[in-house]
Structure formats: structure tokens, C-alpha cells
Motif scaffolding. Structure first.
Motif, PDB file in Angstrom:
ATOM      1  N   GLN A 163      27.423  11.669  68.033  1.00  0.00           N
ATOM      2  CA  GLN A 163      28.705  12.646  68.880  1.00  0.00           C
ATOM      3  C   GLN A 163      29.730  13.234  67.949  1.00  0.00           C
ATOM      4  OE1 GLN A 163      30.228   8.990  71.252  1.00  0.00           O
ATOM      5  NE2 GLN A 163      29.919  10.691  73.094  1.00  0.00           N
ATOM      6  N   ARG A 179      23.998  14.791  80.047  1.00  0.00           N
ATOM      7  CA  ARG A 179      25.288  14.307  79.760  1.00  0.00           C
ATOM      8  C   ARG A 179      25.896  13.179  80.233  1.00  0.00           C
ATOM      9  NH1 ARG A 179      25.142  19.457  80.628  1.00  0.00           N
ATOM     10  NH2 ARG A 179      26.384  19.638  82.516  1.00  0.00           N
ATOM     11  N   SER A 228      19.443  19.980  72.334  1.00  0.00           N
ATOM     12  CA  SER A 228      20.556  20.751  72.683  1.00  0.00           C
ATOM     13  C   SER A 228      20.450  21.817  72.989  1.00  0.00           C
ATOM     14  CB  SER A 228      21.277  20.284  71.802  1.00  0.00           C
ATOM     15  OG  SER A 228      21.498  20.286  70.554  1.00  0.00           O
ATOM     16  N   LEU A 239      22.546  19.884  76.102  1.00  0.00           N
ATOM     17  CA  LEU A 239      22.005  18.484  76.693  1.00  0.00           C
ATOM     18  C   LEU A 239      21.946  19.375  78.316  1.00  0.00           C
ATOM     19  CD1 LEU A 239      23.857  15.707  74.779  1.00  0.00           C
ATOM     20  CD2 LEU A 239      21.678  16.704  74.843  1.00  0.00           C
ATOM     21  N   ALA A 243      26.941   9.452  79.157  1.00  0.00           N
ATOM     22  CA  ALA A 243      28.617   8.807  79.343  1.00  0.00           C
ATOM     23  C   ALA A 243      28.356   7.708  79.575  1.00  0.00           C
ATOM     24  CB  ALA A 243      28.856   9.850  80.317  1.00  0.00           C
TER      25      ALA A 243
END
Length: 168
Positions: free
Chosen positions: A166, A81, A74, A76, A85
Motif C-alpha cells: 500500500q 480495490r 496493477s 487493480l 479495502a
């Protein structure tokens, strides 16, 4: 090197388990290009990707195990990303996804390249261009299996679940 259909057939013919180590911050996947560009414009990813990935489901519905560990650093990249998702749809379809973020600490003993390990018996080292376009999968000889099983075990031991990552 295996490419195209020959490589794709491995996902239809493996017996019980497929494990992937991912190490790149970006992959240049032609089949995803339109969706990635839309993601960059703020559009949602395709619904089936976000809810129940059909490619993963095609394997897990047969009782096969599909797992990956993605090694990231990170912050990211835009591509990561985008990929993250889509991970909820992969997880809903039965894939186990772990994350190792090297910004939180180095993990000794991991390779600097991607690979797939099928049925704990066949390993393929993945090759990409500098921009992340897939060049091919190199089948490695059986005498390399123990080495790649160790890589898998190290990755699994140090990864946190995608859900945990997350929420950190």
C-alpha cells in the motif's frame, strides 16, 4: 469437488495453519454482492470487515495461523480495490496477507490457479467460472503436497506485506 457446507467445515476442522494463494482479478461472491455494489457507489465497506473480520478471528482466536498471498497485476480491478479495502480487518483479526504484483515483475514457478493448503498436509485446488463464481474445491492427492508446498514457499518468498504494498 467440495462445495458449500462440506468445504466450509474445513475452516472449522483444520489444526494449525491455513494458507491461500489467490490469483483472480475478480471473484463473484454472492454473499459480498450487496457490499461490493455499495463500494462501487462510494459507500464504505461494513465496519466489521474493515476493523476486525469475524470469520478470520474465529480461527485465529483458537491459535490457528491464517495466511494468504494474492497475485495481482496493477492497475487493480474494482473488485481488488474492494477486497483490499477489507484487508485491514483481516489483518487486525490475525491474518497474514502478502501481495505479488506481476506488473512489477513476473514470478516464475507460481500456478495460474487458486488453492488452499491446510496444516501443510491437505491441498485443495479451487475452481471458478470465468466470472469468478466458486464452483468447488478439488482435493488433490497426497503426492501433490510437495508441489503445492513449493508454490506456497515461492509465493511467500516473493510477496510483500499488504502494508508495504500500500505504501509503494
Amino acid at each position: 469437488m467440495l462445495t458449500g457446507e462440506e468445504f466450509g467445515r474445513l475452516f472449522e476442522t483444520f489444526g494449525t495453519s491455513a494458507f491461500r494463494l489467490e490469483t483472480l482479478a475478480a471473484y463473484d461472491v454472492e454473499a459480498e454482492r450487496k457490499e461490493f455494489e455499495g463500494f462501487l457507489r462510494g459507500e464504505p465497506i461494513p465496519r466489521d470487515w474493515a476493523e476486525d473480520n469475524p470469520w478470520v478471528r474465529s480461527m485465529t482466536r483458537q491459535g490457528k495461523s491464517v495466511a494468504r498471498v494474492h497475485v495481482v497485476r496493477s492497475p487493480l480491478s474494482a473488485y481488488l480495490r474492494f477486497e483490499f479495502a477489507a484487508y485491514p480487518g483481516n489483518i487486525a483479526a490475525g491474518e497474514s496477507i502478502g501481495i505479488i504484483d506481476l506488473a512489477r515483475g513476473e514470478v516464475p514457478g507460481l500456478p495460474d490457479h487458486d488453492f488452499w493448503l491446510f496444516d501443510d498436509a491437505r491441498v485443495l485446488r479451487m475452481h471458478y467460472t470465468d466470472s469468478g463464481a466458486f464452483l468447488g474445491a478439488e482435493p488433490l492427492p497426497d503426492n501433490r503436497l510437495a508441489e503445492y508446498r513449493r508454490y506456497r514457499d515461492i509465493a511467500l518468498a516473493h510477496a510483500v506485506s499488504f502494508a508495504e504494498y500500500q505504501h509503494d
